[in-house]
Motif scaffolding. Sequence first.
Motif, short mmCIF file in Angstrom:
data_model
loop_
_atom_site.label_atom_id
_atom_site.label_comp_id
_atom_site.label_asym_id
_atom_site.label_seq_id
_atom_site.Cartn_x
_atom_site.Cartn_y
_atom_site.Cartn_z
N ALA A 74 0.84 -1.20 0.00
CA ALA A 74 0.00 0.00 0.00
C ALA A 74 0.87 1.25 0.00
O ALA A 74 1.68 1.45 0.90
N ILE A 75 0.71 2.07 -1.03
CA ILE A 75 1.42 3.34 -1.13
C ILE A 75 0.40 4.45 -0.87
O ILE A 75 -0.54 4.64 -1.64
N GLU A 76 0.58 5.17 0.23
CA GLU A 76 -0.34 6.25 0.59
C GLU A 76 0.42 7.58 0.52
O GLU A 76 1.27 7.87 1.37
N LEU A 77 0.13 8.36 -0.49
CA LEU A 77 0.82 9.62 -0.75
C LEU A 77 0.01 10.76 -0.14
O LEU A 77 -0.92 11.28 -0.76
N ILE A 78 0.35 11.14 1.06
CA ILE A 78 -0.42 12.17 1.77
C ILE A 78 0.17 13.54 1.44
O ILE A 78 1.24 13.91 1.92
N VAL A 79 -0.53 14.28 0.59
CA VAL A 79 -0.02 15.57 0.12
C VAL A 79 -0.87 16.75 0.58
O VAL A 79 -0.62 17.89 0.18
N GLY A 80 -1.85 16.49 1.41
CA GLY A 80 -2.68 17.56 1.95
C GLY A 80 -3.83 17.94 1.05
O GLY A 80 -3.92 17.50 -0.10
N PRO A 81 -4.75 18.78 1.54
CA PRO A 81 -5.92 19.21 0.76
C PRO A 81 -5.50 20.00 -0.48
O PRO A 81 -4.51 20.72 -0.47
N GLU A 82 -6.30 19.88 -1.52
CA GLU A 82 -6.03 20.60 -2.76
C GLU A 82 -6.41 22.08 -2.61
O GLU A 82 -7.26 22.43 -1.78
N VAL A 83 -5.80 22.94 -3.44
CA VAL A 83 -6.15 24.36 -3.36
C VAL A 83 -7.59 24.59 -3.81
O VAL A 83 -8.24 25.57 -3.40
N ILE A 84 -8.11 23.71 -4.66
CA ILE A 84 -9.53 23.67 -4.97
C ILE A 84 -10.04 22.35 -4.39
O ILE A 84 -9.59 21.28 -4.80
N ARG A 85 -10.93 22.43 -3.43
CA ARG A 85 -11.30 21.24 -2.65
C ARG A 85 -11.74 20.07 -3.55
O ARG A 85 -12.61 20.22 -4.40
N GLY A 86 -11.08 18.95 -3.35
CA GLY A 86 -11.44 17.72 -4.06
C GLY A 86 -10.91 17.60 -5.47
O GLY A 86 -11.14 16.57 -6.13
N SER A 87 -10.18 18.61 -5.96
CA SER A 87 -9.67 18.56 -7.34
C SER A 87 -8.34 17.80 -7.35
O SER A 87 -7.26 18.38 -7.39
N THR A 88 -8.45 16.48 -7.33
CA THR A 88 -7.25 15.63 -7.20
C THR A 88 -6.45 15.51 -8.48
O THR A 88 -5.48 14.75 -8.52
N ARG A 89 -6.80 16.26 -9.52
CA ARG A 89 -5.94 16.35 -10.70
C ARG A 89 -4.71 17.21 -10.39
O ARG A 89 -3.78 17.28 -11.19
N LEU A 90 -4.71 17.84 -9.23
CA LEU A 90 -3.63 18.74 -8.83
C LEU A 90 -2.56 17.99 -8.05
O LEU A 90 -1.85 17.17 -8.60
#
Length: 306
Positions: free
Chosen positions: A177-193
């Motif tokens: 399991a690779i869990e990449l915790i990078v914090g909330p996006e600058v636009i909420r939920g826009s995980t293309r960022l």
Amino acid sequence: MVKTVTEATNQKSLSIDEMDAIDIVSLMLEEDRHIQEGIQKSLTAIAESVELIVDKWQHDARVFVVGAGTSGRIGVLDAVELGPTFSIDPDRWIAFVAGGKNAMWEPLEQHEDSASDIVQELQSCNFNENDVLIAISASGTTPYSLAALTYAKEKQASSISISCNHQTMSSELSDVAIELIVGPEVIRGSTRLKAGTAQKIAINMISTATMIKLGKVYQNEMVDMQLINHKLVKRAETMLMQLTTLNEEEAKALMNETNNDVKLSLIISKTGCTIQEANNYLIRANNHVKKAIQLYETNQRNSENK
């Protein structure tokens, strides 16, 4: 309930809709610094994924990469470039995106809930216990990816998950399991960022390190690339000159002699052996050029000491 980082609100960007362009991109750059932190904490799991794939690959495994939306497109992007870069059979590293090929060009995110689709795709490829599945999902809860992981477990195949939340369902279902915790996006939920970028880095690391371990690289050169155009043929000739004492004319002649096989050309130029001998050493070294040259040198020393 497990906290979902990918759906959290970023407090630093609450007024992003009022910012000037320079302030928006500056904030995005600042937030992107969290990507390296997330990758750094996941390096052990990423390395474990590489070792797992290399071990299975040597027993004829195939790698299947699945995902929906941005995650799926990232998997496809990485997979399609492995053929020309490392000359691997396209049937050995296969990527599926929810919604099929059209989803690379059209917004078909509704297919991320289509759990049965990916199972049918895997079944059509005779996915089995010898294969490896990589499921990419920012949330770690996408039905499409979870269905693939569940099917892999049913088939007793090895599996790897890449997500961007803590203790996800994807992690529970996977061997690594690779869990990449990078914090909330600058636009909420826009995980293309941030999440998307982190996933791209992780899958690049996995595929590239795997290819290096499989002998597709000598020093830091792509010695197994497909020479499918003039630029790449020229690159191969230049590579040969840089790595050996050959001039341009000699490099071209040797490449012609080996039918544009960079690995054989390197071994011959480094050792002076014949094409057949070079090929034999390469086979014994599991296609690693450096190991093949070392085998030759060892044999030479043993012969001299007799």
